[in-house]
Scaffold this motif. Sequence first.
Motif, PDB file in Angstrom:
ATOM      1  N   GLU A  29       0.737  -1.150   0.041  1.00  0.00           N
ATOM      2  CA  GLU A  29       0.060   0.007   0.007  1.00  0.00           C
ATOM      3  C   GLU A  29       0.770   1.083   0.093  1.00  0.00           C
ATOM      4  O   GLU A  29       0.394   2.150  -0.775  1.00  0.00           O
ATOM      5  CB  GLU A  29      -0.887   0.092   1.250  1.00  0.00           C
ATOM      6  CG  GLU A  29      -1.962  -1.088   1.111  1.00  0.00           C
ATOM      7  CD  GLU A  29      -2.992  -1.040   2.087  1.00  0.00           C
ATOM      8  OE1 GLU A  29      -3.133  -0.053   2.975  1.00  0.00           O
ATOM      9  OE2 GLU A  29      -3.794  -2.011   2.249  1.00  0.00           O
ATOM     10  N   GLN A  32       2.194   1.468  -3.619  1.00  0.00           N
ATOM     11  CA  GLN A  32       1.274   2.015  -4.288  1.00  0.00           C
ATOM     12  C   GLN A  32       1.023   3.661  -4.435  1.00  0.00           C
ATOM     13  O   GLN A  32       0.796   4.320  -5.221  1.00  0.00           O
ATOM     14  CB  GLN A  32      -0.031   1.258  -4.207  1.00  0.00           C
ATOM     15  CG  GLN A  32      -0.104  -0.179  -4.669  1.00  0.00           C
ATOM     16  CD  GLN A  32      -1.317  -0.933  -4.400  1.00  0.00           C
ATOM     17  OE1 GLN A  32      -1.975  -0.629  -3.207  1.00  0.00           O
ATOM     18  NE2 GLN A  32      -1.477  -1.835  -4.953  1.00  0.00           N
ATOM     19  N   GLN A  48       7.475  -0.433  -7.876  1.00  0.00           N
ATOM     20  CA  GLN A  48       6.465  -1.375  -8.609  1.00  0.00           C
ATOM     21  C   GLN A  48       6.803  -2.823  -8.185  1.00  0.00           C
ATOM     22  O   GLN A  48       6.108  -3.830  -8.107  1.00  0.00           O
ATOM     23  CB  GLN A  48       6.724  -1.209  -9.954  1.00  0.00           C
ATOM     24  CG  GLN A  48       5.706  -2.202 -11.047  1.00  0.00           C
ATOM     25  CD  GLN A  48       4.266  -2.034 -10.515  1.00  0.00           C
ATOM     26  OE1 GLN A  48       3.574  -0.773 -10.764  1.00  0.00           O
ATOM     27  NE2 GLN A  48       3.317  -2.873 -10.198  1.00  0.00           N
ATOM     28  N   ILE A  51       5.271  -3.670  -5.067  1.00  0.00           N
ATOM     29  CA  ILE A  51       4.093  -4.072  -4.994  1.00  0.00           C
ATOM     30  C   ILE A  51       3.800  -5.376  -5.714  1.00  0.00           C
ATOM     31  O   ILE A  51       3.112  -6.102  -5.043  1.00  0.00           O
ATOM     32  CB  ILE A  51       3.295  -3.006  -6.251  1.00  0.00           C
ATOM     33  CG1 ILE A  51       3.299  -1.712  -5.654  1.00  0.00           C
ATOM     34  CG2 ILE A  51       1.911  -3.588  -6.441  1.00  0.00           C
ATOM     35  CD1 ILE A  51       2.863  -0.646  -6.499  1.00  0.00           C
TER      36      ILE A  51
END
Length: 236
Positions: A29, A32, A48, A51
């Motif tokens: 989170e 992101q 990225q 994530i």
Amino acid sequence: MAFAVPSLAADSAQDFVDKAAVGGRFEVESSQSVLSKLDDQQVKQFAQKMIDDHGAANAKLESVAADQKLKVPTQLDAKHKTDLEKLQSAKAPVDESYVEMQRTAHADAVKLFESYANDGDNAALKTFAKDTVPSLKAHQQMVEDIASKMAAGLSSTSSTTPAVNTTDTPNTGGLVPGANSFTEDQARSRIQDAGFSDVSDLKKDDQGIWRGQAMKNGKSTAVGLDYQGNIVASTN
């Protein structure tokens, strides 16, 4: 900007699941939340990767925990939620704050997972922890390398793989020397993901660069992969 520093040891299987799940969810989170507020391309690529990798690890943890009849937190705890809100409300760019947070988070995660892998009270979770440690250490090395570059006033501005050239010598100008945490299998997989096939003869040189041979567009190619994940190739 202050970030949560979790306890580094788990007292039980459920305690490990709680801490690992909250930490993993926070990784996803928080990453992101900063993607649109980062300037440095390498930091964006790292976010990225967090994530993707932590998303996969979180899913694996949920599966193992379910098999062991353990509950997985579905939300952040109060401390992590507060830290996430601080990151979300910070003005762009947030590269330095995010990188520093990731350095602390991964140092703590490595200690938590290594501790449980060695002394945990649940065999399945110990295996999960042991299997996850190499990825966490790879992330830790990546973010430490990024932090070192930022401290030196360097930045990465390109997200593209350097173009394949037609000389007989690899275009080493696009590869960055440095401690490479990619294993041979990880290097091969990353090169294949970039569109190459038949990757072979991979060896890491004294600059930390994986070099080998591969095929692309029907041509034999010398290929190199540096610690940042950059790939450079030259047609033989």
